[in-house]
Design a protein around this motif. Structure first.
Motif, PDB file in Angstrom:
ATOM      1  N   LEU A  91       0.835  -1.198   0.000  1.00 54.36           N
ATOM      2  CA  LEU A  91       0.000   0.000   0.000  1.00 54.36           C
ATOM      3  C   LEU A  91       0.876   1.255   0.000  1.00 54.36           C
ATOM      4  CD1 LEU A  91      -2.944   0.910   0.101  1.00 54.36           C
ATOM      5  CD2 LEU A  91      -2.821   0.827   2.600  1.00 54.36           C
ATOM      6  N   ALA A  92       1.964   1.205   0.762  1.00 56.63           N
ATOM      7  CA  ALA A  92       2.901   2.337   0.754  1.00 56.63           C
ATOM      8  C   ALA A  92       3.532   2.481  -0.626  1.00 56.63           C
ATOM      9  CB  ALA A  92       3.982   2.127   1.808  1.00 56.63           C
ATOM     10  N   GLU A  93       3.826   1.332  -1.239  1.00 64.31           N
ATOM     11  CA  GLU A  93       4.424   1.388  -2.576  1.00 64.31           C
ATOM     12  C   GLU A  93       3.442   1.960  -3.591  1.00 64.31           C
ATOM     13  OE1 GLU A  93       5.784  -2.637  -3.129  1.00 64.31           O
ATOM     14  OE2 GLU A  93       7.137  -2.420  -1.408  1.00 64.31           O
ATOM     15  N   LEU A  94       2.190   1.572  -3.467  1.00 64.44           N
ATOM     16  CA  LEU A  94       1.167   2.121  -4.370  1.00 64.44           C
ATOM     17  C   LEU A  94       1.086   3.634  -4.212  1.00 64.44           C
ATOM     18  CD1 LEU A  94      -2.399   0.905  -5.149  1.00 64.44           C
ATOM     19  CD2 LEU A  94      -2.118   3.133  -4.062  1.00 64.44           C
ATOM     20  N   ALA A  95       1.064   4.094  -2.987  1.00 63.95           N
ATOM     21  CA  ALA A  95       0.946   5.536  -2.760  1.00 63.95           C
ATOM     22  C   ALA A  95       2.118   6.280  -3.384  1.00 63.95           C
ATOM     23  CB  ALA A  95       0.864   5.828  -1.265  1.00 63.95           C
ATOM     24  N   ALA A  96       3.280   5.640  -3.372  1.00 60.36           N
ATOM     25  CA  ALA A  96       4.471   6.283  -3.937  1.00 60.36           C
ATOM     26  C   ALA A  96       4.444   6.322  -5.461  1.00 60.36           C
ATOM     27  CB  ALA A  96       5.730   5.560  -3.458  1.00 60.36           C
ATOM     28  N   MET A  97       3.513   5.599  -6.061  1.00 60.52           N
ATOM     29  CA  MET A  97       3.436   5.575  -7.530  1.00 60.52           C
ATOM     30  C   MET A  97       2.401   6.548  -8.071  1.00 60.52           C
ATOM     31  SD  MET A  97       3.497   1.567  -8.591  1.00 60.52           S
ATOM     32  CE  MET A  97       4.159   0.399  -7.427  1.00 60.52           C
ATOM     33  N   ILE A  98       1.683   7.238  -7.198  1.00 61.81           N
ATOM     34  CA  ILE A  98       0.621   8.129  -7.675  1.00 61.81           C
ATOM     35  C   ILE A  98       1.232   9.455  -8.130  1.00 61.81           C
ATOM     36  CG2 ILE A  98      -1.500   9.350  -7.047  1.00 61.81           C
ATOM     37  CD1 ILE A  98      -1.882   7.199  -4.850  1.00 61.81           C
ATOM     38  N   GLY A  99       0.822   9.918  -9.290  1.00 62.72           N
ATOM     39  CA  GLY A  99       1.204  11.255  -9.757  1.00 62.72           C
ATOM     40  C   GLY A  99       2.689  11.494  -9.709  1.00 62.72           C
ATOM     41  N   ASP A 100       3.079  12.596  -9.087  1.00 68.05           N
ATOM     42  CA  ASP A 100       4.482  12.946  -8.937  1.00 68.05           C
ATOM     43  C   ASP A 100       4.666  13.523  -7.539  1.00 68.05           C
ATOM     44  OD1 ASP A 100       3.960  15.858  -8.955  1.00 68.05           O
ATOM     45  OD2 ASP A 100       3.477  15.564 -11.054  1.00 68.05           O
ATOM     46  N   PRO A 101       5.894  13.827  -7.121  1.00 66.50           N
ATOM     47  CA  PRO A 101       6.080  14.240  -5.723  1.00 66.50           C
ATOM     48  C   PRO A 101       5.179  15.395  -5.283  1.00 66.50           C
ATOM     49  CG  PRO A 101       8.206  13.825  -6.742  1.00 66.50           C
ATOM     50  CD  PRO A 101       7.186  13.695  -7.838  1.00 66.50           C
ATOM     51  N   ALA A 102       5.030  16.398  -6.134  1.00 67.29           N
ATOM     52  CA  ALA A 102       4.211  17.549  -5.725  1.00 67.29           C
ATOM     53  C   ALA A 102       2.732  17.168  -5.625  1.00 67.29           C
ATOM     54  CB  ALA A 102       4.401  18.705  -6.706  1.00 67.29           C
ATOM     55  N   VAL A 103       2.308  16.275  -6.476  1.00 69.47           N
ATOM     56  CA  VAL A 103       0.925  15.802  -6.413  1.00 69.47           C
ATOM     57  C   VAL A 103       0.722  14.951  -5.157  1.00 69.47           C
ATOM     58  CG1 VAL A 103      -0.739  14.231  -7.527  1.00 69.47           C
ATOM     59  CG2 VAL A 103       0.466  15.956  -8.885  1.00 69.47           C
ATOM     60  N   ARG A 104       1.707  14.142  -4.848  1.00 70.70           N
ATOM     61  CA  ARG A 104       1.589  13.288  -3.648  1.00 70.70           C
ATOM     62  C   ARG A 104       1.564  14.119  -2.368  1.00 70.70           C
ATOM     63  NH1 ARG A 104       4.843   9.901  -6.986  1.00 70.70           N
ATOM     64  NH2 ARG A 104       6.855  10.488  -6.103  1.00 70.70           N
ATOM     65  N   ASN A 105       2.105  15.315  -2.452  1.00 69.92           N
ATOM     66  CA  ASN A 105       2.068  16.183  -1.276  1.00 69.92           C
ATOM     67  C   ASN A 105       0.713  16.838  -1.055  1.00 69.92           C
ATOM     68  OD1 ASN A 105       4.625  15.819  -0.231  1.00 69.92           O
ATOM     69  ND2 ASN A 105       5.555  17.373  -1.543  1.00 69.92           N
ATOM     70  N   ARG A 106      -0.174  16.754  -2.048  1.00 68.76           N
ATOM     71  CA  ARG A 106      -1.495  17.368  -1.907  1.00 68.76           C
ATOM     72  C   ARG A 106      -2.620  16.338  -1.990  1.00 68.76           C
ATOM     73  NH1 ARG A 106      -2.285  21.871   0.270  1.00 68.76           N
ATOM     74  NH2 ARG A 106      -4.151  22.306  -0.953  1.00 68.76           N
ATOM     75  N   GLY A 107      -2.459  15.366  -2.865  1.00 68.87           N
ATOM     76  CA  GLY A 107      -3.545  14.417  -3.113  1.00 68.87           C
ATOM     77  C   GLY A 107      -3.800  13.530  -1.903  1.00 68.87           C
ATOM     78  N   THR A 108      -5.063  13.133  -1.744  1.00 68.59           N
ATOM     79  CA  THR A 108      -5.441  12.363  -0.564  1.00 68.59           C
ATOM     80  C   THR A 108      -6.106  11.043  -0.942  1.00 68.59           C
ATOM     81  OG1 THR A 108      -7.678  13.236  -0.441  1.00 68.59           O
ATOM     82  CG2 THR A 108      -5.951  14.532   0.630  1.00 68.59           C
ATOM     83  N   ILE A 109      -6.064  10.133  -0.017  1.00 69.39           N
ATOM     84  CA  ILE A 109      -6.701   8.833  -0.244  1.00 69.39           C
ATOM     85  C   ILE A 109      -8.224   8.980  -0.340  1.00 69.39           C
ATOM     86  CG2 ILE A 109      -6.748   8.269   2.244  1.00 69.39           C
ATOM     87  CD1 ILE A 109      -6.302   5.328   1.418  1.00 69.39           C
ATOM     88  N   GLY A 110      -8.786   9.849   0.493  1.00 68.17           N
ATOM     89  CA  GLY A 110     -10.245  10.013   0.476  1.00 68.17           C
ATOM     90  C   GLY A 110     -10.711  10.555  -0.857  1.00 68.17           C
ATOM     91  N   GLY A 111      -9.976  11.527  -1.368  1.00 61.02           N
ATOM     92  CA  GLY A 111     -10.335  12.112  -2.656  1.00 61.02           C
ATOM     93  C   GLY A 111     -10.246  11.090  -3.761  1.00 61.02           C
TER      94      GLY A 111
END
Lengths: 265, 153, 793, 161
Positions: A91-111
């Protein structure tokens, strides 16, 4: 962008109240989909209710043998959480594959879960891990939650508060990125639990779906060899300039086998 | 893109064909249809509000019925302007065949979109068109085949 | 070599402002009382405009004015021009359909401009644009290039029957056919050169201001050539006298060709500024850039190469259909003819070449020069067919190239396609490239990759480029509408610092550093005392701007000429100061000396004397130290090189990974190796982008642009490429004072063929014969499937 | 809807009136005149607008100005410690010719600094290339950007930034 009334409630109840009765009000979590859409003027909400001020929605808790991740928890925080890494490293690995670093700093699991974008990553984990989606109105099981293209079982005004993931025995996520957008063109999350194996596919269809034939085969023999001859039908799969339905169907097989191999490592 | 589908409807063919020409039925079945006004037996103007995930767009345009061949089928076409979102147009060739007392409805949709939605949302066009076609015909089949037709419209 | 002179890796003078956020791009300019423009664009590829109703829109809050095509027609505004007349087979000039600044009664591509809204804010302008009612009668579109010239395909312009702009040829077909009849082996190839969207990271922008008192206009534009833009706007489009229009191209965020051309938005912003009486600003959104920046490439080609039994090339025959898009952009006609077919000799002695190029209009965005402009297309044809021939002949791909290279002794070498290569020495280049790339070790690497389930392939591309378009006379004979010289001015200030004024324009190439190096080296002035000035028609001499890798070869040479004039004048002054004969005065490293004595006077003192001429030979020499030069080259320059690419392909997914890429170039003498390397790196990645990733995709039926954002247009990212291995060989250019050739486009010219040849090499064991660019995962996977199906049948 | 917003930008308290729809990048460029942060696309992909908000790199074209209320924002203009000294990352970009037209550079530098810190000053080429997935450059071919970031990591550590 069209202008709108902006709300930043401090509690879930206030957020629900701000959304209530307004047909064109939108809840905003990370805003990684909503803001670009608004910039294109492809939506004209009367109100935007920013969930960023609600403290109770963020945070990761270990509960029982699994983890519960608050809806406003950022992808980056999931990707580096020692609790998530320890409990469900996939699950941590999946989260690290979303978008790019700046997107990961804003995007949320709930969204991500509430949006049910056909190419989002989290829905694959939610379904494969048989997670529970907790909301201000109750709970949803993963199966049946994602109902179609951008469609979920959430009712109007219902907000995700957290997602609870039980700990699997083994799990892995393999993502084939859309070459341009980096969204999942095909993402396969495979999880082996004491109740059996679940295989969830994102990116390939209108929303995340399970592959029963693979699950059955893997439940008997959790190895990539067990699914090497299983073909996913291409009918009803997505097709665009980056991938035909046939190609996506093929990639489901490839990514599933790679996910099983990764889970077995 | 082309989308095909098939529904088995628990109603006789004449009734299904009549419903296909019933403005109230169409209005109820066209996804997001807010108004549908009749200009003639084969032409209607429509206002449709579509919400697909984060995107929400209001289309205004017209619905045309052509190649009318009772009770075998017709072609239903629509085209709408969605303002900044662009435009959408499409047609569905609808064929009705008898299957005992039931009717088999097959459709073959050809849809086009243009403007901003085509430019930035290319990945979603096919899926959206399919979803809308499924919604329309699914709802239609349900409303016509539904047992007590108290609120068919 | 000094630390800041010719050949030194001088850090760039311009970097500090870019690194601290103090660069000034057009969109950054503060303009008091500015209004904002928004352009309403056609959502249809082809439609008749039945009616435009702006009544409701004009009443919207914040709206200042709305203009449509009718307003521009009423104002008798000229259309946008194509500045290069290409004559077809029969000597007729190309068909030149009208290109109105805004659509009059027909829209011809998705993005064609329908109306301009000027408002107090961008949002208000957009709101109003939504309220404009346009009644379109949608018509069938002509989108598929391969069918654009077929009978019955919808016509784009009445002035171009059958959509044909010209049917052009070079070479004698009968001679080539005769050679083919005698050939021992003929290799045939069909290929598509995929359409690209330039994607400079700074979107196009324009801002304009009109001074009612003086009648002067100022236009700030993201232009690569502000003087040429001013000339076109003055002479053909707006009719504003040249001296009343100032065009400024400040910091410009990349161009790659797309910012050479005169576009309608800058035209409209300038024209409308006087009508609304306030400055107007427009900045493209990326979506607009995708739709309306001139696209690049887009050819469909059939080629055949005839060889004798030893693999010596006998003749080459090429048939190409080139897409012009919906209108002829500024230099579009020249790209697939004079910049393409004249390069088809490549590095080889092919004695006979025939090329036929048909230019077609389609309902798509205009196509014009994009990094390399015609030369990448030519290189792709030659280098793909040569590699295919080698495979067919079962000959080493390098060996076949070597066998046919123009030998060193043959220079200057007259090709059969008009150009005369001035210098070059190709065998050492390929040798060096093979050494750097460890060609010998390749088979071991291939075997190792196989163990990991990967298909490894290697590909070569030996390119030649003709850049620094020249000389003006020849370009004129070929139909080019402008001169191809460059201007320079060296302007000393009394205190000894220097302004170097150039007519070329820097938008990333580092002129402010390279040109300063030239002057520092030549005049011995410390580099920090030299300022390079460019981009403003009111402060610079007329110049041709930057495109086609010309800035150093042409612009740098002009600077050299101007420094010569400074030295010549300085000698006279120095002779006076030292009481010596001018003939005895020498200049070295910033000091004038009397030969054979220790008498000397530094340049700074000479300059001071020139501005404060108290002790000065006023009878013979004018005061001041400010010299102008124009330089018109004798020929093109001909950089050449070899790139070697290695790829690994995952056969399960079709993903191609570039694992190694080597480039060895001959750019002649090098002024700043650091900057040259940067140009090569960037060029290679654009070439890799074309080969593997990028494609402008229009829906073939509707003409909708499906790759209209970064969601679908696949830009190369850092992860897509390895670090590159570069090398140099030097044969100085014999006809310019610096001995330099161009380096800006080389990477993009050579890379596509190198990458695709590697892809073909990797896939050959699976029976794949040809993969079309871009070799996307989908494309490669489908090619593998196709080969497997063919094998099964 | 007009709102007041206040935040700290490059160490200075700033405030202003914005509309609800005003993006952070618009506030920086238009209200504050800080035009170093660029807009290169409209789909949140090019990364030219990356700034630091409360220690995290974010795309300022995909955040409302009102969402930055009360935060500490650092932009490209706020990196150099003094007029004649650059931040080690800026210096490494200059040293390694990691910029050409300069348009993507501000976002590139901001992302690079964030990357170095997140990886605790230890990076290898593959990591750098992967971490640049949200920043597009059309000029440099990335070669020298990668080199610069690898050089800057130890320099940043040494400088304690």
């Amino acid at each position: 962008m069209y202008d709108f009334a902006y709300h930043r409630p401090k509690t879930l109840a206030d957020a629900a109240a701000a959304l209530k009765g307004k047909d064109e009000a939108r809840a905003m979590s990370g805003g990684m989909t909503l803001i670009p859409t608004l910039k294109q003027r492809l939506a004209k909400p009367s109100d935007v209710v920013d969930l960023g001020g609600i403290k109770e929605l963020a945070g990761i808790k270990v509960e029982g043998s699994g983890v519960t991740i608050g809806a406003m928890t950022k992808h980056y925080d999931v990707s580096v959480s020692p609790d998530v890494k320890k409990t469900i490293p996939a699950l941590a690995e999946l989260a690290a594959m979303i978008g790019d670093p700046a997107v990961r700093n804003r995007g949320t699991i709930g969204g991500s879960v509430a949006n049910s974008d056909p190419a989002a990553d989290y829905p694959a984990a939610v379904v494969a891990l048989n997670a529970t989606i907790n909301t201000n109105a109750g709970k949803h099981a993963a199966d049946g939650f994602f109902k179609g293209l951008f469609e979920t079982a959430l009712k109007d005004g219902e907000l995700i508060t957290s997602v609870s993931f039980p700990k699997p025995e083994k799990a892995a996520y393999m993502k084939f990125r859309n070459p341009a957008s980096r969204y999942a063109m095909v993402g396969v999350f495979v999880a082996k639990t004491k109740d059996g194996v679940r295989v969830a596919v994102t990116g390939a269809g209108p929303c995340v779906f399970r592959v029963k034939a693979m699950e059955d085969a893997l439940s008997k023999n959790f190895s990539s060899a067990a699914i090497k001859d299983i073909k996913v039908p291409s009918k009803d799969l997505n097709s665009d300039i980056h991938g035909s339905a046939e190609y996506r169907a093929h990639l489901v097989g490839v990514m599933a086998r790679r996910a099983v191999d990764a889970a077995n490592k | 893109m082309e989308i095909k589908g098939e529904y088995k409807i628990a109603a006789p063919r004449d009734k299904v064909f009549a419903a296909l020409n019933d403005q109230a039925v169409l209005q109820a079945c066209i996804p997001g249809c807010e108004t549908l006004e009749k200009l003639s037996d084969t032409e209607m103007t429509a206002k449709v509000r579509l919400r697909i995930g984060p995107v929400s767009a209001a289309f205004s345009g017209k619905v045309t019925l052509s190649d009318i061949d009772p009770p075998n089928g017709y072609k239903i076409s629509g085209e709408g302007q969605g303002g900044v979102a662009g435009f959408a147009k499409g047609g569905a060739v609808v064929k009705l065949t008898e299957d005992g007392g039931d009717t088999v409805l097959t459709y073959d949709v050809d849809a086009q979109v243009g403007g901003k939605i085509a430019q930035v949302g290319a990945r979603l066009i096919a899926g959206t068109a399919k979803k809308l076609a499924d919604q329309f015909f699914g709802k239609f089949a349900e409303s016509v085949g539904a047992p007590p037709p108290t609120s068919a419209a | 070599m000094t630390e800041t002179g010719i050949g030194a890796r001088v850090h760039r003078k311009e970097d500090k402002r870019f690194l601290t956020g103090t660069g000034r791009y057009v969109d950054d300019l503060p303009l008091a009382r500015a209004t904002y423009a928004y352009f309403l664009r056609s959502p249809h590829a082809h439609a008749k405009i039945k009616k435009i109703d702006t009544t409701a829109a004009k009443a919207m809050p914040g709206v200042v004015e709305i203009f449509t095509g009718k307003d521009t027609a009423d104002a008798k505004m000229g259309g946008l021009i194509c500045g290069w007349v290409v004559k077809d087979k029969n000597g007729e000039p190309h068909k030149a359909p009208a290109h109105p600044v805004m659509a009059l009664d027909t829209v011809r591509y998705v993005g064609d401009t329908v109306a301009m809204v000027v408002a107090n804010s961008v949002d208000e302008a957009k709101d109003a644009a939504e309220a404009i009612k346009v009644d379109y009668e949608v018509k069938p579109a002509n989108v598929d290039l391969a069918r654009a010239l077929d009978k019955g395909t919808p016509e784009v312009h009445p002035e171009a029957p059958g959509n044909l702009i010209y049917d052009w040829e070079i070479g004698v077909k009968a001679d080539v056919d005769a050679a083919f009849a005698k050939a021992a082996h003929v290799t045939k190839l069909d290929l598509v050169n995929n359409r690209l969207i330039p994607n400079a990271m700074e979107p196009r922008a324009a801002a304009a201001e009109y001074d009612k008192g003086t009648g002067n206009y100022t236009l700030w534009s993201t232009s690569q050539n502000p003087h040429v833009l001013r000339l076109i706007l003055s002479a053909f489009v707006l009719g504003i006298p040249e001296h009343k229009l100032r065009v400024v191209a400040p910091d410009v965020g990349g161009g790659f060709g797309s910012k050479i051309f005169c576009y309608n938005e800058e035209t409209m912003v300038c024209w409308a500024a006087s009508r609304v009486g306030r400055p107007i600003k427009w900045t493209a959104e990326r979506a607009e850039s995708f739709m309306t920046d001139a696209h690049g490439r887009d050819h469909v080609t059939h080629a055949e190469l005839a060889m004798d039994k030893d693999g010596k090339f006998l003749a080459l025959k090429v048939e190409t259909i080139a897409n012009m898009g919906a209108y002829l952009s500024t230099f579009s006609t020249a790209v697939p003819t004079y910049l393409y077919a004249t390069l088809l000799a490549g590095q080889y002695t092919t004695p006979l070449i025939y090329a036929n190029v048909k230019a077609a209009v389609t309902h798509t965005a205009p196509v014009d020069a994009y990094r390399g402009a015609g030369r990448p297309e030519a290189t792709f044809v030659i280098e793909t067919i040569v590699s295919k021939a080698a495979a067919e002949l079962k000959m080493d791909t390098a060996e076949l190239r070597r066998k046919n290279f123009i030998p060193k002794e043959a220079f200057p070498y007259q090709t059969p396609v008009a150009l005369q290569y001035d210098s070059g020495n190709y065998p050492p280049i390929i040798d060096e490239a093979m050494k750097i790339a460890d060609y010998k070790g390749f088979e071991a690497r291939r075997a190792e990759a196989k163990k990991r389930g990967k298909l490894r392939g290697i590909g070569f591309s030996s390119y030649i480029e003709a850049c620094g378009l020249a000389p003006s006379q020849v370009i004129g004979q070929l139909g080019g509408g402008v001169g191809q010289w460059e201007s320079a001015q060296i302007k000393f200030n009394p205190t000894g610092n220097v302004q170097v004024i150039t007519g070329s324009h820097s938008h990333g190439q580092g002129h402010e550093t390279t040109f300063a190096q030239l002057v520092s080296d030549k005049l011995g002035v410390p580099i920090e005392n030299i300022e390079v000035v460019h981009g403003d028609t009111s402060t610079t001499t007329f110049g041709m701007g930057t495109y086609g890798s010309r800035s150093l070869a042409v612009g740098g040479s002009a600077i050299m000429k101007a420094t010569d004039k400074i030295i010549a004048k300085g000698k006279k002054v120095a002779a006076h100061l030292m009481e010596a004969d001018v003939a005895d005065v020498e200049f070295d490293n910033g000091t004038f000396k009397v030969a054979g004595t220790d008498k000397n006077v530094p340049l700074a003192q000479v300059v001071f004397a020139a501005y404060v001429p108290h002790n000065y030979p006023l009878a013979e020499v004018e005061p001041g130290m400010d010299e102008n030069a124009f330089y018109d080259p004798a020929n093109f320059v001909y950089p050449a090189g070899t790139q070697i690419c290695e790829v690994e392909i995952d056969p399960d997914t079709g993903v191609v990974e570039v694992v190694a890429h080597t480039a060895v170039d001959d750019f002649g003498n090098i002024i700043n190796p650091m900057i040259v390397e940067g140009q090569v790196h960037g060029g290679i990645v654009q070439g890799v982008g074309q080969a593997l990733h990028e494609a402008a995709v229009y829906d073939k039926d509707t003409g909708q642009l499906l790759s209209g954002s970064y969601m679908d247009y696949r830009m190369p990212r850092a992860e897509d490429v390895p670090s590159f291995k570069l090398g140099y060989k030097v044969t100085p250019c014999p006809h310019n004072p610096l001995g330099v050739k161009g380096c800006g486009e080389a990477g993009a010219i050579a890379a596509p063929a190198a990458v695709m040849n590697a892809v073909h090499d990797a896939l050959a064991p699976l029976g794949v014969k040809h993969v079309e660019m871009p070799a996307t995962p989908l494309n490669v996977w489908q090619s593998i499937q196709g080969a497997q199906r063919a094998a099964a049948e | 809807m007009t709102l007041s917003v206040a935040m700290t930008v490059n160490g200075k308290a700033v405030s202003g009136k914005v509309e609800a729809r005003t993006l952070l990048v618009q506030f920086l460029r238009e209200n504050l005149g800080m035009t170093g942060t660029h807009v290169g696309c409209d789909t949140s992909q090019c990364g030219a607008c990356v700034v630091d908000v409360d220690g995290k790199s974010i795309k300022s074209c995909t955040m409302l100005a009102v969402q930055a209320e009360g935060t500490k924002v650092t932009t490209i203009e706020g990196l150099a410690p003094s007029a004649d000294k650059l931040h080690p990352m800026q210096e490494a970009f200059r040293e390694n010719h990691a910029l050409q037209c300069g348009f993507c550079t501000p976002g590139m530098v901001m992302s690079a600094i964030d990357m170095v810190k997140r990886h605790n000053y230890k990076l290898d080429e593959a990591t750098v290339r992967h971490e640049l997935e949200g920043n597009l450059c059309r000029c440099t071919g990335y070669h020298n950007i990668v080199k610069a970031i690898l050089a800057a990591a130890p320099a940043m550590k040494a400088a304690g930034v």
